[in-house]
Scaffold this motif. Structure first.
Motif, PDB file in Angstrom:
ATOM      1  N   ARG A  80      34.115  44.851  47.889  1.00 25.81           N
ATOM      2  CA  ARG A  80      33.475  43.616  47.421  1.00 25.81           C
ATOM      3  C   ARG A  80      32.965  43.792  45.991  1.00 25.81           C
ATOM      4  O   ARG A  80      33.084  42.893  45.161  1.00 25.81           O
ATOM      5  N   ALA A  81      32.373  44.972  45.718  1.00 27.57           N
ATOM      6  CA  ALA A  81      31.872  45.229  44.358  1.00 27.57           C
ATOM      7  C   ALA A  81      33.031  45.213  43.359  1.00 27.57           C
ATOM      8  O   ALA A  81      32.893  44.688  42.244  1.00 27.57           O
ATOM      9  N   ALA A  82      34.187  45.757  43.757  1.00 30.85           N
ATOM     10  CA  ALA A  82      35.341  45.773  42.851  1.00 30.85           C
ATOM     11  C   ALA A  82      35.844  44.349  42.584  1.00 30.85           C
ATOM     12  O   ALA A  82      36.226  44.023  41.454  1.00 30.85           O
ATOM     13  N   PHE A  83      35.845  43.487  43.618  1.00 31.08           N
ATOM     14  CA  PHE A  83      36.218  42.080  43.396  1.00 31.08           C
ATOM     15  C   PHE A  83      35.260  41.439  42.388  1.00 31.08           C
ATOM     16  O   PHE A  83      35.680  40.692  41.510  1.00 31.08           O
ATOM     17  N   ALA A  84      33.978  41.742  42.556  1.00 34.19           N
ATOM     18  CA  ALA A  84      32.982  41.176  41.651  1.00 34.19           C
ATOM     19  C   ALA A  84      33.199  41.677  40.221  1.00 34.19           C
ATOM     20  O   ALA A  84      33.120  40.911  39.258  1.00 34.19           O
ATOM     21  N   MET A  85      33.504  42.986  40.087  1.00 33.68           N
ATOM     22  CA  MET A  85      33.743  43.551  38.753  1.00 33.68           C
ATOM     23  C   MET A  85      34.968  42.912  38.105  1.00 33.68           C
ATOM     24  O   MET A  85      34.983  42.628  36.905  1.00 33.68           O
ATOM     25  N   ALA A  86      36.024  42.686  38.897  1.00 33.10           N
ATOM     26  CA  ALA A  86      37.230  42.042  38.354  1.00 33.10           C
ATOM     27  C   ALA A  86      36.916  40.612  37.913  1.00 33.10           C
ATOM     28  O   ALA A  86      37.412  40.147  36.874  1.00 33.10           O
ATOM     29  N   GLY A  87      36.067  39.949  38.682  1.00 29.57           N
ATOM     30  CA  GLY A  87      35.686  38.579  38.334  1.00 29.57           C
ATOM     31  C   GLY A  87      34.978  38.503  36.992  1.00 29.57           C
ATOM     32  O   GLY A  87      35.122  37.516  36.261  1.00 29.57           O
ATOM     33  N   VAL A  88      34.222  39.550  36.642  1.00 29.68           N
ATOM     34  CA  VAL A  88      33.527  39.560  35.347  1.00 29.68           C
ATOM     35  C   VAL A  88      34.551  39.461  34.211  1.00 29.68           C
ATOM     36  O   VAL A  88      34.329  38.755  33.212  1.00 29.68           O
ATOM     37  N   GLY A  89      35.694  40.152  34.346  1.00 30.81           N
ATOM     38  CA  GLY A  89      36.736  40.084  33.308  1.00 30.81           C
ATOM     39  C   GLY A  89      37.242  38.653  33.123  1.00 30.81           C
ATOM     40  O   GLY A  89      37.372  38.173  31.990  1.00 30.81           O
ATOM     41  N   LEU A  90      37.508  37.967  34.232  1.00 34.90           N
ATOM     42  CA  LEU A  90      38.001  36.589  34.135  1.00 34.90           C
ATOM     43  C   LEU A  90      36.910  35.653  33.611  1.00 34.90           C
ATOM     44  O   LEU A  90      37.179  34.741  32.827  1.00 34.90           O
TER      45      LEU A  90
END
Lengths: 186, 52
Positions: A48-58
């Protein structure tokens, strides 16, 4: 007009849809957690944290314009998520192992996460092929779709921070959590 | 290992991006990545039951 050029012109719209999809993934996992009372394990939380981190890029792409640095953030976050979900797939890959949690459409959540991180990596690769770089990374106003995606994303991040604190307190989570640590006292 | 920590730092990162601070967002994202790597060592170094 070449396909990659057309994709480059739609980058902001596609990034907004991508962020909305990431927020949707996190909201779905949280709804599953609440409705089925299946608490996420430490590896699930890392995904879940990795999904959140990827979302920061977008999100950075939407707010500051399309830049390779922002896609780099999404790529590295997806790789981090691949490591966590791949590890969990390997943990349960042996014959006879029932896996962790209930499956959804025949696959466990960590397998879906692995597929989603692969898809996100492929998406970033294609968008980098378009070679679009906006001039200056300055804050810019958001359209309706982007605003909706960002608000849904920020809300689920806050919900996840609260939920994880309730589940694990200010320490590590057990490997197979069964209840919320901070709700035991109520 | 404080499991909720990466969720707080990534929330800060997203919040800084939303408020228009790119440097703040990238800085907090880097902090989240560092915590993520540390947590991976903590949670992913036991042996895998995949060899016969």
């Amino acid at each position: 007009m070449p396909l990659v050029t057309r994709l480059g012109r739609c980058a902001t719209c596609l990034d907004a849809l991508g962020l909305l999809a990431l927020a949707g993934v996190l909201w779905f996992a949280f709804a599953w957690q609440l409705l089925l009372h299946e608490l996420p394990c430490p590896l699930c939380l890392l995904q879940r944290a990795a999904f959140a981190m990827a979302g920061v890029g977008l999100l950075l792409n939407l707010r500051f314009g399309v830049r390779p640095l922002h896609y780099g953030i999404a790529v590295l976050s997806s790789l981090a998520g691949l490591v966590a979900s791949g590890r969990q797939v390997l943990l349960h890959i042996a014959p006879g192992n029932p896996g962790f949690g209930s499956p959804f459409m025949g696959l466990h959540f960590y397998t879906w996460a692995l597929i989603t991180f692969f898809a996100l990596l492929a998406y970033c690769g294609v968008m980098l092929l378009t070679d679009r770089v906006d001039d200056r990374p300055q804050p810019r106003p958001l359209g309706f779709l982007a605003r909706l995606a960002v608000l849904a994303f920020l809300a689920i991040l806050a919900v996840n921070a609260l939920s994880t604190t309730l589940e694990c307190g200010l320490g590590p989570c057990p490997d197979n959590p069964t209840d919320y640590l901070w709700l035991r006292w109520l | 290992m404080v499991m909720m920590l990466p969720f707080v730092t990534v929330l800060l990162s997203a919040w800084f991006a939303w408020r228009g601070s790119r440097a703040g967002a990238v800085g907090w994202w880097l902090a989240t990545l560092a915590i993520f790597v540390a947590w991976c060592f903590y949670h992913m170094t036991s042996h895998l039951d995949i060899s016969l």
